[in-house]
Write an enzyme that holds these catalytic residues in place. Structure first.
Site, PDB file in Angstrom:
ATOM      1  N   HIS A  10       4.739   4.092   9.128  1.00 25.74           N
ATOM      2  CA  HIS A  10       6.504   4.219  10.299  1.00 25.74           C
ATOM      3  C   HIS A  10       6.309   3.313  11.414  1.00 25.74           C
ATOM      4  O   HIS A  10       7.535   3.267  11.241  1.00 25.74           O
ATOM      5  CB  HIS A  10       7.161   4.706   9.175  1.00 25.74           C
ATOM      6  CG  HIS A  10       7.490   4.966   7.937  1.00 25.74           C
ATOM      7  ND1 HIS A  10       8.848   5.563   7.356  1.00 25.74           N
ATOM      8  CD2 HIS A  10       6.743   4.989   7.203  1.00 25.74           C
ATOM      9  CE1 HIS A  10       8.184   5.914   6.128  1.00 25.74           C
ATOM     10  NE2 HIS A  10       6.731   4.952   5.639  1.00 25.74           N
ATOM     11  N   ASN A  33       1.786   7.735  -1.293  1.00 30.31           N
ATOM     12  CA  ASN A  33       1.498   8.847  -1.707  1.00 30.31           C
ATOM     13  C   ASN A  33       3.008   9.796  -1.980  1.00 30.31           C
ATOM     14  O   ASN A  33       3.296  10.459  -2.597  1.00 30.31           O
ATOM     15  CB  ASN A  33       1.284   9.697  -0.315  1.00 30.31           C
ATOM     16  CG  ASN A  33       2.764  10.180   0.788  1.00 30.31           C
ATOM     17  OD1 ASN A  33       2.548   9.302   1.047  1.00 30.31           O
ATOM     18  ND2 ASN A  33       3.330  10.894   0.859  1.00 30.31           N
ATOM     19  N   HIS A  34       4.065   8.254  -1.860  1.00 31.52           N
ATOM     20  CA  HIS A  34       5.641   9.064  -2.518  1.00 31.52           C
ATOM     21  C   HIS A  34       5.355   7.856  -4.223  1.00 31.52           C
ATOM     22  O   HIS A  34       6.299   7.878  -4.613  1.00 31.52           O
ATOM     23  CB  HIS A  34       6.896   8.514  -1.890  1.00 31.52           C
ATOM     24  CG  HIS A  34       6.474   8.653  -0.558  1.00 31.52           C
ATOM     25  ND1 HIS A  34       7.055  10.808  -0.777  1.00 31.52           N
ATOM     26  CD2 HIS A  34       6.726   9.273   0.548  1.00 31.52           C
ATOM     27  CE1 HIS A  34       7.273  11.816   0.524  1.00 31.52           C
ATOM     28  NE2 HIS A  34       6.754  10.560   1.453  1.00 31.52           N
ATOM     29  N   ASP A  92       6.052  -0.625   5.130  1.00 34.42           N
ATOM     30  CA  ASP A  92       6.540   0.964   3.913  1.00 34.42           C
ATOM     31  C   ASP A  92       8.166   0.164   4.042  1.00 34.42           C
ATOM     32  O   ASP A  92       9.048  -0.356   5.082  1.00 34.42           O
ATOM     33  CB  ASP A  92       6.648   2.008   4.602  1.00 34.42           C
ATOM     34  CG  ASP A  92       5.192   2.640   4.554  1.00 34.42           C
ATOM     35  OD1 ASP A  92       3.869   1.612   4.961  1.00 34.42           O
ATOM     36  OD2 ASP A  92       4.584   3.661   4.140  1.00 34.42           O
TER      37      ASP A  92
END
Length: 271
Positions: free
Chosen positions: A180, A67-68, A8
Site C-alpha cells: 500500500h 491474501n484478502h 490495491d
C-alpha cells in the site's frame, strides 16, 4: 502496448477515485489495457460481485487480488464465472477461480496476466516461483502473447525483487502489490522487464495503509484491539504504474509511476 496497473483499491475512497479518473486516464495515456488490484475494494477486505461489476463496467480490464480474496463470502460463489477476476495462482489445486488468464487488449493484442502470492510473512501457499515458471512454460512473450504482467502480492521487498529477476527477459512487467505504499524504484531490468517493488494503493493516505488511524494506533501502542479496522474515508490518491512495450518483442521500453490525488507528490507520464 500501453498498460496501466493500479495498486490495491482500498474501500470507497479508492473505488470512487478510480472510477472517476479511469476514463480520462485511458484517453490521455492511450491505454490498451488496465489492470487493478481489487482485493481491498470492499470496505478494505475482499471484493463483492457488485464492486467487481462496477470496476469492469468502469473501464478496468482485469482485476487481480491477494491474501484478502476470500474475505467476502460471496466471492467463492462467483469467481469461477468471472474470468476477469483472478486470485493468486499458487493457491492449492481445486481452489475456485483462476490465477492467470489471457485477455484481449487494444489493437488486437493479447495479454497474459498472472497473479501470484509470496510466502515470506504470508500464508504458506505453494511455491510462487514454481507456479509462475509453470505458467510461463505455456506461453512465449512476443510470440504466443503480446504482453505478460506478473502481479506479485507479498510482504517482503526481497521476495518481490527476486520475482522480478526470476522473470526478467520473459515477461513485460513485474509489479508488487499488498504494501500500500508506492516505491521509488520503477526501472527496466537488464533483460528488458519493467519492474516496481510496490505500486502503492488507491485510497486515503491520511491513514495507516488505508485504514482509519485510531484502531491501528491503539493496537500498536497498547497491544489491545478495541474494534475493527475501517477504511479511511477522506480524499483519495490514485497510485499506479504506466508501462509501454515494444510491439515486436513485448519487452518494456518505458516505465513511469502514476500518482494523482491529495496527499502524495503527483506523477504523470508525458506522451
Amino acid at each position: 502496448m500501453r498498460v496501466l496497473y493500479l495498486g490495491d483499491i482500498v474501500g470507497r475512497s479508492g473505488r470512487a477515485l478510480v472510477l472517476e479518473k479511469l476514463p480520462e486516464l485511458r484517453e490521455k495515456l492511450k491505454l490498451d489495457l488496465v489492470v487493478v488490484n481489487g482485493e481491498n475494494a470492499a470496505a478494505g477486505f475482499g471484493i463483492t460481485r457488485k464492486i467487481c461489476d462496477q470496476l469492469l463496467e468502469g473501464g478496468v480490464d482485469v482485476i487481480t487480488t491477494g491474501n484478502h480474496i476470500w474475505d467476502q463470502k460471496e466471492t467463492v460463489q462467483f469467481i469461477s464465472q468471472e474470468k476477469r477476476l483472478i486470485r493468486p495462482i499458487n493457491f492449492p489445486k481445486g481452489t475456485p477461480g483462476i490465477g492467470a488468464g489471457i485477455y484481449e487488449a487494444g489493437r488486437g493484442r493479447t495479454a497474459l496476466i498472472i497473479n501470484v502470492m509470496g510466502r515470506i510473512f504470508m500464508d504458506p501457499l505453494d511455491d510462487p516461483f514454481a507456479a509462475v515458471e509453470e505458467e510461463l512454460g505455456r506461453h512465449r512473450l512476443g510470440q504466443t502473447v503480446n504482453f505478460i504482467l506478473v502481479d506479485i502480492h507479498c510482504e517482503a521487498t526481497s521476495e518481490k525483487q527476486a520475482m522480478g529477476h526470476f522473470c526478467d527477459g520473459r515477461v513485460s512487467f513485474v509489479v508488487g502489490s499488498h504494501s500500500h505504499v508506492p516505491t521509488a524504484d520503477a526501472h527496466i531490468l537488464e533483460g528488458g522487464t519493467a519492474y516496481q517493488t510496490d505500486a502503492g494503493m488507491c485510497g486515503d493516505y491520511n491513514s495507516v495503509i488505508g485504514m482509519e488511524k485510531e484502531e491501528p494506533l491503539q493496537r500498536f501502542t497498547r497491544k489491545i484491539a478495541t474494534g475493527r479496522f475501517s477504511p479511511a474515508m477522506g480524499e483519495g490518491t490514485l497510485c499506479g504504474v504506466f508501462v509501454e512495450t515494444d510491439d515486436r518483442s513485448g519487452l518494456a521500453k518505458r516505465i513511469e509511476p502514476v500518482r494523482l490525488g491529495a496527499h502524495l507528490h503527483g506523477a504523470f507520464p508525458e506522451l
